[in-house]
Design a protein around this motif. Structure first.
Motif, PDB file in Angstrom:
ATOM      1  N   THR A  49       0.761  -1.196   0.001  1.00 57.25           N
ATOM      2  CA  THR A  49      -0.110   0.052  -0.066  1.00 57.25           C
ATOM      3  C   THR A  49       1.016   1.151  -0.170  1.00 57.25           C
ATOM      4  O   THR A  49       0.381   2.182  -0.732  1.00 57.25           O
ATOM      5  CB  THR A  49      -1.063   0.025   1.101  1.00 57.25           C
ATOM      6  N   ILE A  50       1.806   1.235   0.821  1.00 58.11           N
ATOM      7  CA  ILE A  50       2.847   2.401   0.848  1.00 58.11           C
ATOM      8  C   ILE A  50       3.462   2.618  -0.455  1.00 58.11           C
ATOM      9  O   ILE A  50       3.729   3.687  -0.999  1.00 58.11           O
ATOM     10  CB  ILE A  50       3.771   2.326   2.033  1.00 58.11           C
ATOM     11  N   PHE A  51       4.004   1.545  -1.037  1.00 54.11           N
ATOM     12  CA  PHE A  51       4.719   1.530  -2.256  1.00 54.11           C
ATOM     13  C   PHE A  51       3.525   1.966  -3.538  1.00 54.11           C
ATOM     14  O   PHE A  51       4.166   2.709  -4.445  1.00 54.11           O
ATOM     15  CB  PHE A  51       5.278   0.597  -2.813  1.00 54.11           C
ATOM     16  N   ALA A  52       2.278   1.504  -3.307  1.00 56.74           N
ATOM     17  CA  ALA A  52       1.280   1.810  -4.364  1.00 56.74           C
ATOM     18  C   ALA A  52       1.043   3.888  -4.018  1.00 56.74           C
ATOM     19  O   ALA A  52       1.027   4.181  -5.188  1.00 56.74           O
ATOM     20  CB  ALA A  52       0.107   1.383  -4.101  1.00 56.74           C
ATOM     21  N   VAL A  53       1.028   3.963  -2.843  1.00 56.55           N
ATOM     22  CA  VAL A  53       0.840   5.310  -2.725  1.00 56.55           C
ATOM     23  C   VAL A  53       2.087   6.213  -3.340  1.00 56.55           C
ATOM     24  O   VAL A  53       1.865   7.253  -3.954  1.00 56.55           O
ATOM     25  CB  VAL A  53       0.746   6.002  -1.138  1.00 56.55           C
ATOM     26  N   ILE A  54       3.430   5.752  -3.119  1.00 58.26           N
ATOM     27  CA  ILE A  54       4.206   6.655  -3.858  1.00 58.26           C
ATOM     28  C   ILE A  54       4.508   6.376  -5.232  1.00 58.26           C
ATOM     29  O   ILE A  54       4.652   7.476  -5.923  1.00 58.26           O
ATOM     30  CB  ILE A  54       5.943   5.644  -3.218  1.00 58.26           C
ATOM     31  N   SER A  55       4.015   5.325  -5.641  1.00 55.05           N
ATOM     32  CA  SER A  55       3.736   5.181  -7.314  1.00 55.05           C
ATOM     33  C   SER A  55       2.689   5.918  -7.654  1.00 55.05           C
ATOM     34  O   SER A  55       2.911   6.788  -8.612  1.00 55.05           O
ATOM     35  CB  SER A  55       3.652   3.596  -7.667  1.00 55.05           C
ATOM     36  N   THR A  56       1.724   6.107  -7.050  1.00 55.61           N
ATOM     37  CA  THR A  56       0.687   7.163  -7.461  1.00 55.61           C
ATOM     38  C   THR A  56       0.725   8.487  -7.432  1.00 55.61           C
ATOM     39  O   THR A  56       0.649   9.108  -8.391  1.00 55.61           O
ATOM     40  CB  THR A  56      -0.658   6.597  -6.288  1.00 55.61           C
ATOM     41  N   ILE A  57       1.562   8.925  -6.449  1.00 56.99           N
ATOM     42  CA  ILE A  57       2.297  10.390  -6.311  1.00 56.99           C
ATOM     43  C   ILE A  57       3.063  10.455  -7.538  1.00 56.99           C
ATOM     44  O   ILE A  57       2.802  11.742  -7.870  1.00 56.99           O
ATOM     45  CB  ILE A  57       2.723  10.474  -4.804  1.00 56.99           C
ATOM     46  N   ALA A  58       4.064   9.641  -7.824  1.00 56.30           N
ATOM     47  CA  ALA A  58       4.998   9.868  -8.989  1.00 56.30           C
ATOM     48  C   ALA A  58       4.161   9.988 -10.347  1.00 56.30           C
ATOM     49  O   ALA A  58       4.416  10.715 -11.032  1.00 56.30           O
ATOM     50  CB  ALA A  58       5.909   8.650  -9.032  1.00 56.30           C
ATOM     51  N   ASN A  59       2.999   9.250 -10.314  1.00 60.06           N
ATOM     52  CA  ASN A  59       2.183   9.082 -11.489  1.00 60.06           C
ATOM     53  C   ASN A  59       1.308  10.490 -11.607  1.00 60.06           C
ATOM     54  O   ASN A  59       1.500  11.143 -12.656  1.00 60.06           O
ATOM     55  CB  ASN A  59       1.366   7.927 -11.203  1.00 60.06           C
ATOM     56  N   ALA A  85       4.025   5.652 -17.140  1.00 61.54           N
ATOM     57  CA  ALA A  85       5.212   5.131 -17.409  1.00 61.54           C
ATOM     58  C   ALA A  85       6.173   5.374 -16.200  1.00 61.54           C
ATOM     59  O   ALA A  85       6.863   4.535 -15.586  1.00 61.54           O
ATOM     60  CB  ALA A  85       5.911   5.896 -18.453  1.00 61.54           C
ATOM     61  N   VAL A  86       6.081   6.544 -15.790  1.00 61.40           N
ATOM     62  CA  VAL A  86       6.745   6.680 -14.475  1.00 61.40           C
ATOM     63  C   VAL A  86       6.480   6.154 -13.344  1.00 61.40           C
ATOM     64  O   VAL A  86       7.045   5.435 -12.478  1.00 61.40           O
ATOM     65  CB  VAL A  86       6.598   8.435 -14.066  1.00 61.40           C
ATOM     66  N   GLY A  87       5.001   5.752 -13.026  1.00 59.63           N
ATOM     67  CA  GLY A  87       4.433   4.874 -12.089  1.00 59.63           C
ATOM     68  C   GLY A  87       4.989   3.449 -12.248  1.00 59.63           C
ATOM     69  O   GLY A  87       5.303   2.700 -11.144  1.00 59.63           O
ATOM     70  N   LEU A  88       5.048   3.136 -13.415  1.00 57.28           N
ATOM     71  CA  LEU A  88       5.290   1.690 -13.735  1.00 57.28           C
ATOM     72  C   LEU A  88       6.865   1.505 -13.271  1.00 57.28           C
ATOM     73  O   LEU A  88       7.187   0.353 -12.630  1.00 57.28           O
ATOM     74  CB  LEU A  88       5.244   1.331 -15.226  1.00 57.28           C
ATOM     75  N   VAL A  89       7.491   2.183 -13.742  1.00 58.12           N
ATOM     76  CA  VAL A  89       8.980   2.054 -13.232  1.00 58.12           C
ATOM     77  C   VAL A  89       9.434   2.368 -11.675  1.00 58.12           C
ATOM     78  O   VAL A  89      10.027   1.148 -11.158  1.00 58.12           O
ATOM     79  CB  VAL A  89      10.041   3.144 -13.972  1.00 58.12           C
ATOM     80  N   VAL A  90       8.817   3.185 -11.046  1.00 59.04           N
ATOM     81  CA  VAL A  90       9.050   3.423  -9.780  1.00 59.04           C
ATOM     82  C   VAL A  90       8.346   2.177  -9.164  1.00 59.04           C
ATOM     83  O   VAL A  90       8.899   1.496  -7.977  1.00 59.04           O
ATOM     84  CB  VAL A  90       8.144   4.569  -9.238  1.00 59.04           C
ATOM     85  N   LYS A  91       7.066   1.747  -9.287  1.00 57.53           N
ATOM     86  CA  LYS A  91       6.509   0.551  -8.752  1.00 57.53           C
ATOM     87  C   LYS A  91       7.145  -0.719  -8.887  1.00 57.53           C
ATOM     88  O   LYS A  91       7.459  -1.660  -8.054  1.00 57.53           O
ATOM     89  CB  LYS A  91       4.979   0.419  -9.330  1.00 57.53           C
ATOM     90  N   TYR A  92       7.684  -0.844 -10.240  1.00 61.87           N
ATOM     91  CA  TYR A  92       8.257  -2.261 -10.539  1.00 61.87           C
ATOM     92  C   TYR A  92       9.754  -2.302  -9.610  1.00 61.87           C
ATOM     93  O   TYR A  92       9.843  -3.216  -8.964  1.00 61.87           O
ATOM     94  CB  TYR A  92       9.041  -2.092 -11.952  1.00 61.87           C
ATOM     95  N   GLY A  93      10.561  -1.146  -9.267  1.00 59.02           N
ATOM     96  CA  GLY A  93      11.512  -1.383  -8.620  1.00 59.02           C
ATOM     97  C   GLY A  93      11.226  -1.491  -7.242  1.00 59.02           C
ATOM     98  O   GLY A  93      12.064  -2.319  -6.583  1.00 59.02           O
ATOM     99  N   LEU A  94      10.293  -1.043  -6.650  1.00 58.61           N
ATOM    100  CA  LEU A  94      10.045  -1.324  -5.154  1.00 58.61           C
ATOM    101  C   LEU A  94       9.446  -2.720  -4.977  1.00 58.61           C
ATOM    102  O   LEU A  94       9.928  -3.240  -4.175  1.00 58.61           O
ATOM    103  CB  LEU A  94       8.735  -0.206  -4.901  1.00 58.61           C
ATOM    104  N   ASP A  95       8.562  -2.910  -5.923  1.00 57.33           N
ATOM    105  CA  ASP A  95       7.839  -4.464  -5.807  1.00 57.33           C
ATOM    106  C   ASP A  95       8.991  -5.318  -5.872  1.00 57.33           C
ATOM    107  O   ASP A  95       9.094  -6.374  -5.137  1.00 57.33           O
ATOM    108  CB  ASP A  95       6.884  -4.804  -6.838  1.00 57.33           C
TER     109      ASP A  95
END
Length: 170
Positions: A49-59, A85-95
């Protein structure tokens, strides 16, 4: 240590273990599975959830920047694409690193993993884009468009975790 020199296969707690000539180190694939089991489900849910929020903010932040730079025709679609695209790269790295604790064995393996991750994301991206576009069409305000995006991302991330766990980081 040469991880590709396999001497024999044996059973290890129901998961195949490969023994190597110079140590009893577990191969990366088994190591990935064992690392995934270290976190209790609630901790994984909180981290995800935290990583989804981070990725959402980046998106959303990327979309906002895109709109500030370009406001011509197709600006909405360009902003959605850039944010995705930005959200994808951020979320992939964190996941990959923190949720699934997954290690790739080569550039080819890493590319295949990112490809599968992206492929699973295509389905969930349709959910996200559908909500964002619908909110924009109905309410015609940036705030409601972003709210639709956040709702779509939340639903999409839940579905994506299930797909990634089953098909990508196995």
């Amino acid at each position: 240590m040469n991880y590709f020199t396999i001497l024999k296969l044996s059973q290890y707690d129901g998961i195949r273990k490969q023994e190597f000539d110079d140590s009893n180190a577990l191969p990366i694939r088994l190591n990935n599975r064992l690392k995934q089991q270290k976190h209790p489900p609630m901790k994984i849910a909180i981290m995800y959830t935290i990583f989804a929020v981070i990725s959402t903010i980046a998106n959303i932040w990327s979309q906002d920047i895109s709109f500030r730079i370009y406001q011509g025709s197709y600006a909405l679609w360009l902003a959605i694409f850039v944010g995705t695209a930005v959200g994808l790269v951020v979320k992939y790295g964190l996941d990959k690193r923190y949720i699934f604790k997954y290690q790739t064995t080569s550039i080819a393996h890493g590319s295949k993993t990112f490809y599968l991750y992206t492929l699973m994301g295509l389905f969930t991206t349709v959910i996200f884009w559908g909500f964002e576009y619908t909110f924009d069409a109905v309410y015609q305000t940036a705030e409601m468009r972003y709210l639709g995006g956040v709702i779509g991302l939340a639903i999409g991330y839940f579905v994506k975790y299930q797909l990634d766990k089953r098909f990508v980081f196995k």
